[in-house]
Design a protein around this motif. Structure first.
Motif, PDB file in Angstrom:
ATOM      1  N   TYR A   1      -5.351  12.112  -1.209  1.00  0.00           N
ATOM      2  CA  TYR A   1      -4.247  11.214  -1.541  1.00  0.00           C
ATOM      3  C   TYR A   1      -2.927  11.984  -1.580  1.00  0.00           C
ATOM      4  O   TYR A   1      -1.937  11.563  -0.981  1.00  0.00           O
ATOM      5  CB  TYR A   1      -4.520  10.537  -2.890  1.00  0.00           C
TER       6      TYR A   1
ATOM      7  N   PHE B   1       0.448  11.435   0.600  1.00  0.00           N
ATOM      8  CA  PHE B   1       1.635  10.830  -0.004  1.00  0.00           C
ATOM      9  C   PHE B   1       2.539  11.790  -0.770  1.00  0.00           C
ATOM     10  O   PHE B   1       3.628  11.404  -1.171  1.00  0.00           O
ATOM     11  CB  PHE B   1       1.221   9.682  -0.929  1.00  0.00           C
TER      12      PHE B   1
ATOM     13  N   ILE C   1       2.631   2.330  -3.063  1.00  0.00           N
ATOM     14  CA  ILE C   1       2.166   2.257  -1.679  1.00  0.00           C
ATOM     15  C   ILE C   1       3.048   1.342  -0.831  1.00  0.00           C
ATOM     16  O   ILE C   1       3.339   1.627   0.323  1.00  0.00           O
ATOM     17  CB  ILE C   1       0.677   1.833  -1.621  1.00  0.00           C
TER      18      ILE C   1
ATOM     19  N   VAL D   1      -6.006   1.578  -3.775  1.00  0.00           N
ATOM     20  CA  VAL D   1      -5.215   2.813  -3.828  1.00  0.00           C
ATOM     21  C   VAL D   1      -5.527   3.592  -5.109  1.00  0.00           C
ATOM     22  O   VAL D   1      -5.710   4.813  -5.070  1.00  0.00           O
ATOM     23  CB  VAL D   1      -3.706   2.509  -3.704  1.00  0.00           C
TER      24      VAL D   1
END
Length: 154
Positions: A135, A139, A146, A124
């Protein structure tokens, strides 16, 4: 392959006499390329060992694999293609089902998943540093954990 009947397939290929309703609570539903993106179920209890490999590429989990062994410790050695990889697993899962399956393994098996979690955090971080826009689109927050994110989703 007939995917509309009431019976499940073993390894995505072999017809069984088992229905979804017959499975115990330690089975979790998943979708993965390893079973041609069909819905499958994996047992998350009785696991002896797990391993994780990732590929550093422009997507987060699509080409990453969670290896599960119900019989013995995993071996990391050269495979038939001369690449180092896990060789004695019973099932491998790729894609976005990895983390929910890890949660179920943590709940239903008596093995430590922290080594796999560390590898996922490394992946990640790499993804965030190399594909920051992707990313953030996924998110919305640069500092999201995560595993906490996935807990909210499942």
């Amino acid at each position: 392959m007939d995917t509309n009947n009431e019976y499940l397939y073993s390894h995505g290929r072999y017809p069984t006499k088992i229905r979804k309703e017959d499975l115990t609570e330690d089975y979790i539903e998943f979708r993965s390329r390893v079973i041609w993106y069909m819905t499958g179920y994996v047992k998350t209890s009785g696991i002896v060992d797990i391993g994780y490999t990732s590929i550093k590429i422009n997507h987060l989990f699509k080409d990453d694999y969670l290896y599960i062994s119900y019989k013995e410790k995993l071996k990391f050695e050269k495979n038939k293609f001369e690449f180092c990889d896990y060789t004695n697993y019973d099932i491998c899962i790729c894609g976005n089902s990895i983390i929910p399956i890890l949660f179920a393994i943590e709940e239903n098996s008596k093995i430590d998943i922290n080594g796999v979690k560390e590898k996922i955090y490394e992946k990640v971080d790499w993804y965030k540093n190399h594909y920051k826009e992707d990313y953030l689109r996924q998110f919305d927050d640069e500092n999201v954990d995560i595993f906490e994110y996935y807990k909210k989703c499942y």
